[in-house]
Design an enzyme around this catalytic site. Sequence first.
Site, PDB file in Angstrom:
ATOM      1  N   LYS A 108     108.530  28.377  72.935  1.00  0.00           N
ATOM      2  CA  LYS A 108     109.359  28.254  74.443  1.00  0.00           C
ATOM      3  C   LYS A 108     109.968  29.264  74.987  1.00  0.00           C
ATOM      4  CE  LYS A 108     110.569  23.406  75.380  1.00  0.00           C
ATOM      5  NZ  LYS A 108     111.190  21.619  74.594  1.00  0.00           N
TER       6      LYS A 108
HETATM    7  C1  E4P Z   1     110.978  19.511  75.617  1.00  0.00           C
HETATM    8  O1  E4P Z   1     110.463  19.818  75.466  1.00  0.00           O
HETATM    9  C2  E4P Z   1     111.735  18.568  76.563  1.00  0.00           C
HETATM   10  O2  E4P Z   1     112.771  19.955  76.449  1.00  0.00           O
HETATM   11  C3  E4P Z   1     112.695  17.797  76.916  1.00  0.00           C
HETATM   12  O3  E4P Z   1     112.144  16.519  76.852  1.00  0.00           O
HETATM   13  C4  E4P Z   1     113.308  17.433  77.918  1.00  0.00           C
HETATM   14  O4  E4P Z   1     113.611  16.653  77.835  1.00  0.00           O
HETATM   15  P1  E4P Z   1     115.716  16.085  78.764  1.00  0.00           P
HETATM   16  O5  E4P Z   1     115.592  16.545  80.190  1.00  0.00           O
HETATM   17  O6  E4P Z   1     116.052  14.531  78.652  1.00  0.00           O
HETATM   18  O7  E4P Z   1     116.785  17.052  78.515  1.00  0.00           O
END
Ligand code: E4P
Length: 281
Positions: A108
Amino acid sequence: MKPRNLHTKIFLDSGIPTETQEMLQLLTFLDGQTTNPSLMAKNPVLSGKKFSKSELYDTYQKIATEISGLLPQGSVSLEVYADKDTSYEVMLEEGRKLNQWIPNAHIKLPITKVGLQVARTLVDEGVNVNMTLCFTQDQAAAVYQATTGAKRGQVYVSPFIGRLEDIGFSGMSLVFNIEQMYREEGDGHVMILAASIRSLEHLMLCLSRNIDIITAGSGVYKRWADQGCIVPDATYQHISDREAIPYTKDLLQNPSVDIQHNLTDTGLQRFADDWNNLLTL
Ligand code: E4P
């Protein structure tokens, strides 16, 4: 059992391997898992404790390995540590390191100028990437342009639905805009991973439109399972009181050079803060 009419891959959004086991039991399948520094920091092994940098990375690697072992056929997203000052060289080195930990990683990277440059290099090296903190169609177009030539499945883009809803916009409209842009103008090499899912309605809407991948926390999947894991058809509607984001035509051919978004910047800082909080000074 996996519903026959389910065309969306189901990922768990969590940094806790016991939740992976729990969801595998509940749903009987999982196609992958996404983590981020904030989710990792919530793992009981890390939460509220302090570590040296090398101890923290060792623990991160152990958690990643455990999750990967539970989902050998799936994809596991591991996020690089980055803040606004992280250089191309440092982010690239970290991406390569995380990729060596497990055989099924998507690395990521933030959708920033540096993150896109690192993505280009990693994709050319055959590494899988998940471009995160996506809040605009322009950013999704930039991801597409930065990763041309990648195999389908090698690149994910993660639009953050819930965080857009938090500031009054329909996160689902962004997901649909990106889907339309890639379908009408693209070659299919980038898959959409709908993230920051806060409700069963978000899940249902993504499933009804066959969005490539969805990631959600265990609470949302428990509600889905309570309803028999139904997959609604394309007529499924949810009336949102959030402002719809308009579609921009021909963006893949004429991408904007301005990919900055405040939520990307603040999101990056929040991930960095949560990670730094685990470090001894
Ligand atoms: C997943 O890849 C993301 O980092 C995650 O869904 C972010 O979620 P949030 O906005 O609830 O922190």
